[in-house]
Design an enzyme around this catalytic site. Sequence first.
Site, mmCIF file in Angstrom:
data_model
loop_
_atom_site.group_PDB
_atom_site.id
_atom_site.type_symbol
_atom_site.label_atom_id
_atom_site.label_comp_id
_atom_site.label_asym_id
_atom_site.label_seq_id
_atom_site.Cartn_x
_atom_site.Cartn_y
_atom_site.Cartn_z
ATOM 1 N N GLY A 34 0.822 -1.206 0.000
ATOM 2 C CA GLY A 34 0.000 0.000 0.000
ATOM 3 C C GLY A 34 0.856 1.255 0.000
ATOM 4 N N GLY A 37 2.229 3.712 -4.857
ATOM 5 C CA GLY A 37 1.883 4.333 -6.137
ATOM 6 C C GLY A 37 1.361 3.353 -7.166
ATOM 7 C CE LYS A 38 -1.725 -1.431 -4.733
ATOM 8 N NZ LYS A 38 -1.029 -0.920 -3.537
ATOM 9 C CG ASP A 62 -7.333 -0.801 -3.248
ATOM 10 O OD1 ASP A 62 -7.927 -1.148 -2.217
ATOM 11 O OD2 ASP A 62 -6.287 -0.144 -3.262
ATOM 12 C CG ASN A 270 6.103 4.696 -8.366
ATOM 13 O OD1 ASN A 270 6.437 5.307 -9.372
ATOM 14 N ND2 ASN A 270 5.004 3.972 -8.285
ATOM 15 C CB CYS A 284 16.497 15.811 0.016
ATOM 16 S SG CYS A 284 15.175 16.916 0.467
#
Lengths: 340, 207
Positions: A34, A37-38, A62, A270, A284
Amino acid sequence: MSNAVVLDDDVMEPTLQSILDQKTLRWIFVGGKGGVGKTTTSCSLAIQLSKHRKSVLLISTDPAHNLSDAFNQKFGKDARLVDGFDNLSAMEIDPNGSIEDLLANGPEGTDEAMAGLGGMGNMMQDLAFSIPGVDEAMSFAEVLKQVKSLSYDVVIFDTAPTGHTLRFLQFPTVMEKALAKISQLSKQFGPMLNGLLGANLPAGQDINSLTQKMEELRETIAEVNTQFKNPDMTTFVCVCIAEFLSLYETERMIQELNSYEIDTHSIVVNQLLFPKMDNPCVQCNARRKMQKKYLDQIEELYDEFNVVRMPLLVEEVRGKDKLENFSKMLVEPFVPPPET
Amino acid sequence: MPSLLFVVFALQLSLHLINTLGVDTINQLLWILYNKLPTPTSSAAQKAQVLKREVLRLKREMGAVSAQDDFARWAKLRRQHDKALGDYEKIDGSTKAQQTKFFAAISTIRWVATSGTRLGLQFWYSKQPMFWLPEGWVPGYVEWVLSFPRAPKGSVSINIWDIACASMIALVSEAISAAYVLITKKPVPKAEPVAMPADLQQGKKEL
């Protein structure tokens, strides 16, 4: 075909071009943990495919339906064209809901037949649906029946994050055996039951119709199995992010898919960070370092996969235009800015 | 042909030994020996052994590799491990079936060789005297018991001899095990009296 030759003697290319080129594909599954970014990936893939195929259908299984959010458009149980496309449709189905629907208002009076049989019918029903994975198989069978009548070139499934969507493929032989046994039993005892329950049955219905239903179910499931196990027709796209848990789950999923004999040869990574040179953001840079580590691991482990690297954008990928822009990166690899 | 007296004694002794060692231990031992010979199951059993060692080795190796730091290596080990484990379980399953058959056969043979032979001898030689007692040693009714059921009066029957052997073996084995415990036993430290507050002791007394 020239592409395949290139693929064979060199490294796998980091795009999903191979899926676009494989014209025989009918079912494409997109799955992963989950929040990786499916939905974005499946929408992007659908957009890219719509440029290469006559008609594309995107189905979300889903329960937390995200297609509507991604396209800013309401979708329902029936296939509906996505705004701005003339060959891309989408639908949202609830894998658990559809089985109940099927039982509640099944065609040709399944329910009536069940009710008519009294306790016996319910028992048979319970028996049939206590087989593990049969509900998923049934809902898939139902979807496939619908989709077949609509004749789409390719269907993309945006699966639920549980990863058990394809669990039923693990038990094909068990399930077929069990169903065969049930139908055989009811065939043998059918006349006797008919005699006993004869008075309770509504006119024109008997245990044979129930048996027939079971037989049909068995055949549909067998057909679903053969289609999904055919690498020319079905493939699975794994979506993950460059983090340990996601990678772990992906590895497990790939092994599981192997055991179900489902083809999978693409991984989409992703949310990759590509901070600019001399970026002051400490978090970052630290994250980038970690992601780099796992990217190296992915490269080492999945050398026979198309590994697609997708950057983390500064905006939410929602709406047709943004999705279209994003989807381009599935085909043309994203070129990260130069690093220190 | 050795003397019947000795045969009966040897049978009882072997029965006793089998019971003390345990049927399962003997079965396992025989199974291992059986697989050492060039039998149809030996290759499968050897393969299972090799795979078992392989699975253990991979498990240890997997434990030594950090999944977080070296995921690719860890995952590859895991794939090997899963594959080896699957193979092992498959082979082990088929060997288990053969093992069960082997155990059944062994049990039958063992029964025939011990209890079966014993019963057969008892039936066959029930009318024969094992040996004669000197006349007048024991009263008549004891003579009758000793010759029970069908041996001539004044002799000892095979059944009684059998019982006598069994009791003697049981007694001696118990004596041996008791002596062994006595010799090897470590002195148990005696519980030392624990000092207790006075009021508590008082309370005890009142009870």
